[in-house]
Design an enzyme around this catalytic site. Structure first.
Site, PDB file in Angstrom:
ATOM      1  N   HIS A  62       0.834  -1.209   0.000  1.00 36.65           N
ATOM      2  CA  HIS A  62       0.000   0.000   0.000  1.00 36.65           C
ATOM      3  C   HIS A  62       0.872   1.263   0.000  1.00 36.65           C
ATOM      4  O   HIS A  62       0.515   2.266   0.598  1.00 36.65           O
ATOM      5  CB  HIS A  62      -0.950   0.019   1.214  1.00 36.65           C
ATOM      6  CG  HIS A  62      -2.187  -0.816   1.010  1.00 36.65           C
ATOM      7  ND1 HIS A  62      -3.336  -0.312   0.438  1.00 36.65           N
ATOM      8  CD2 HIS A  62      -2.432  -2.105   1.286  1.00 36.65           C
ATOM      9  CE1 HIS A  62      -4.261  -1.270   0.389  1.00 36.65           C
ATOM     10  NE2 HIS A  62      -3.727  -2.371   0.884  1.00 36.65           N
ATOM     11  N   ASP A 112       2.592   2.044  -3.144  1.00 41.29           N
ATOM     12  CA  ASP A 112       2.838   2.443  -4.539  1.00 41.29           C
ATOM     13  C   ASP A 112       1.977   3.628  -4.969  1.00 41.29           C
ATOM     14  O   ASP A 112       2.448   4.493  -5.703  1.00 41.29           O
ATOM     15  CB  ASP A 112       2.680   1.259  -5.493  1.00 41.29           C
ATOM     16  CG  ASP A 112       1.325   0.588  -5.407  1.00 41.29           C
ATOM     17  OD1 ASP A 112       0.628   0.776  -4.391  1.00 41.29           O
ATOM     18  OD2 ASP A 112       0.965  -0.128  -6.350  1.00 41.29           O
ATOM     19  N   GLY A 168      -5.001 -15.660  -9.397  1.00 48.20           N
ATOM     20  CA  GLY A 168      -5.715 -15.046  -8.288  1.00 48.20           C
ATOM     21  C   GLY A 168      -5.144 -15.369  -6.914  1.00 48.20           C
ATOM     22  O   GLY A 168      -5.767 -15.083  -5.898  1.00 48.20           O
ATOM     23  N   ASP A 213       3.742  -5.020 -10.661  1.00 50.05           N
ATOM     24  CA  ASP A 213       3.701  -6.401 -11.140  1.00 50.05           C
ATOM     25  C   ASP A 213       4.463  -6.567 -12.455  1.00 50.05           C
ATOM     26  O   ASP A 213       5.255  -7.492 -12.619  1.00 50.05           O
ATOM     27  CB  ASP A 213       2.248  -6.851 -11.350  1.00 50.05           C
ATOM     28  CG  ASP A 213       1.438  -6.791 -10.064  1.00 50.05           C
ATOM     29  OD1 ASP A 213       2.034  -6.540  -8.997  1.00 50.05           O
ATOM     30  OD2 ASP A 213       0.206  -6.975 -10.137  1.00 50.05           O
ATOM     31  N   TYR A 215     -10.746   0.585  -0.329  1.00 49.37           N
ATOM     32  CA  TYR A 215      -9.519   1.081  -0.967  1.00 49.37           C
ATOM     33  C   TYR A 215      -9.612   2.585  -1.218  1.00 49.37           C
ATOM     34  O   TYR A 215      -8.650   3.318  -1.017  1.00 49.37           O
ATOM     35  CB  TYR A 215      -9.238   0.342  -2.275  1.00 49.37           C
ATOM     36  CG  TYR A 215      -8.974  -1.119  -2.056  1.00 49.37           C
ATOM     37  CD1 TYR A 215      -7.861  -1.538  -1.340  1.00 49.37           C
ATOM     38  CD2 TYR A 215      -9.853  -2.081  -2.530  1.00 49.37           C
ATOM     39  CE1 TYR A 215      -7.622  -2.886  -1.108  1.00 49.37           C
ATOM     40  CE2 TYR A 215      -9.622  -3.428  -2.304  1.00 49.37           C
ATOM     41  CZ  TYR A 215      -8.509  -3.821  -1.596  1.00 49.37           C
ATOM     42  OH  TYR A 215      -8.280  -5.152  -1.363  1.00 49.37           O
TER      43      TYR A 215
END
Ligand code: ADP
Ligand code: MG
Length: 362
Positions: free
Chosen positions: A16, A18, A104, A154, A206
């Site tokens: 949390h 980025d 996932g 990623d 979020y």
């Protein structure tokens, strides 16, 4: 015909951070996606996956646009679209992918699909491109074609990671650096535990975290939370929620830097407690953990793991544990036992090593 492999990734620390321009420290894992691209004579591009049943999905290369395809094929055809948007003349081709990554499970199978497809198709097109630029194209496929508003960690990790190393990624400055992570040479294992939990949240959790962190940045009068050097300065925030949210990001950036210092000094096992501190921060300050993650982390640590933490966005997903080789079995069975005692489905556990980034295959 062109073939490429792209790995999944796991983020050792830097959660949390980025979206506030902070630091992350992922590594590629030894599981990934292999893509084969074969030229066709017409104007179609087709996508087939070993893991998805059914006939190949076909699309007209000249009419590829966001919305044209949904589901898993959007990751493949979205990458073709994003390559075109970047000016690459994509040849009509058949794309076949196969994966050793669980989808996932928090190992970023989506970025592995995109990066493997991009690398193979660029090779088929005879175009050379920097790995960082390929990562940008892969991210664009996910954001603008699939429609998932993710950051760039990623794809950057999948493209740029090195074996036996972590990839420090300063998301604010867009700089990467390789940090040695000799896991096996130090008799250590990194376990990824997929809890299978995916809590559907009624409220926009979020969004709340993002807004709180933006408000804290304004209240602290800094350009970005990464500019808060002294963690004590967040204690001046009067709003309790804002203070805890900001404290997570500020201390998490410091933990990333601390881990790099430890690894630079060769103290690999000492990273464990930093992971556990990161979990406590995500649980108590950012409040994005859940029972399944806490139980997995606590069971692992109580069974002798050097440290453990939840990874990813939270409210489910996976946790990681840094474990001595001598303790792998006892940690695995302790976590399984803790889940069985609650009548929860046992986590799937992956024992991962820091692997090389994406590459062309012969
Ligand atoms: P993660 O990236 O953490 O694994 P995501 O939800 O971001 O999870 O991406 C998973 C999606 O990526 C799957 O639902 C599927 O659409 C696509 N995907 C992953 N692996 C494959 C595969 N082997 N073949 C086809 N599509 C895949
Ligand atoms: Mg993903």
């Amino acid at each position: 015909m062109s073939r490429a492999h792209a790995p999944g990734r796991v983020n050792l620390i830097g959660e949390h951070t980025d979206y506030t321009g902070g630091f992350v420290l992922p590594m590629a894992v030894d599981m990934g996606v292999t893509c084969e691209a074969t030229p066709r004579a017409d104007r179609l591009v087709t996508a087939w996956s070993r893991e998805m049943s059914g006939a190949p999905m076909a699309a007209d290369l000249d009419n590829l646009a966001p919305g044209a395809v949904t589901g898993w094929a959007a990751y493949v055809l979205g990458t073709i679209w994003a390559l075109g948007e970047a000016g690459v003349v994509v040849p009509p081709c058949d794309i076949r992918i196969e994966s050793t990554l669980p989808a996932g499970a928090g190992l970023s199978s989506s970025a592995a699909v995109e990066c493997a497809v991009a690398l193979a198709v660029l090779d088929l097109a005879g175009v050379r491109m920097q790995a960082r630029d390929i990562a940008r194209i892969a991210k664009r496929a996910e954001n603008d074609f699939v429609g998932a508003p993710t950051g760039s960690m990623d794809q950057v990790a999948s493209m740029l990671a090195q074996p036996d190393a972590l990839l420090f990624f300063d998301t604010g400055l867009d700089i990467t650096r390789t940090v040695p992570f000799p896991l096996r040479a130090n008799g250590l294992h990194l376990l990824v535990m997929d809890t299978h939990a995916h809590h559907q949240l009624v409220t926009d959790e979020y969004g709340e975290r993002r807004r709180a962190l933006e408000a804290a940045t304004v209240a602290l009068a800094v350009p970005s939370l990464r500019d808060v050097q002294d963690a004590r300065s967040v204690e001046s925030l009067t709003d309790d929620t804002l203070r805890r949210r900001a404290r997570h990001v500020v201390t998490e950036n410091a933990r990333v830097q601390h881990v790099i210092e430890l690894l630079t000094a060769g103290e690999v096992a000492a990273v464990g407690p930093v992971l556990s501190a990161g979990h406590a921060s995500l649980r108590d300050d950012l409040e994005v953990s859940c029972d399944e993650l806490d139980v997995a982390v606590d069971a692992a640590v109580n069974a002798g793991a050097l440290g453990a933490r939840m990874v990813g966005g939270g409210f489910g997903g996976s946790a990681i544990a840094l474990v001595r080789a001598t303790h792998v079995d006892v940690v695995r069975s302790a976590v399984a036992g803790a889940y069985r005692a609650r009548n929860w489905r046992e986590p799937d556990v992956y024992d991962v090593v820091p692997a090389p980034g994406a590459r062309l295959l012969a």
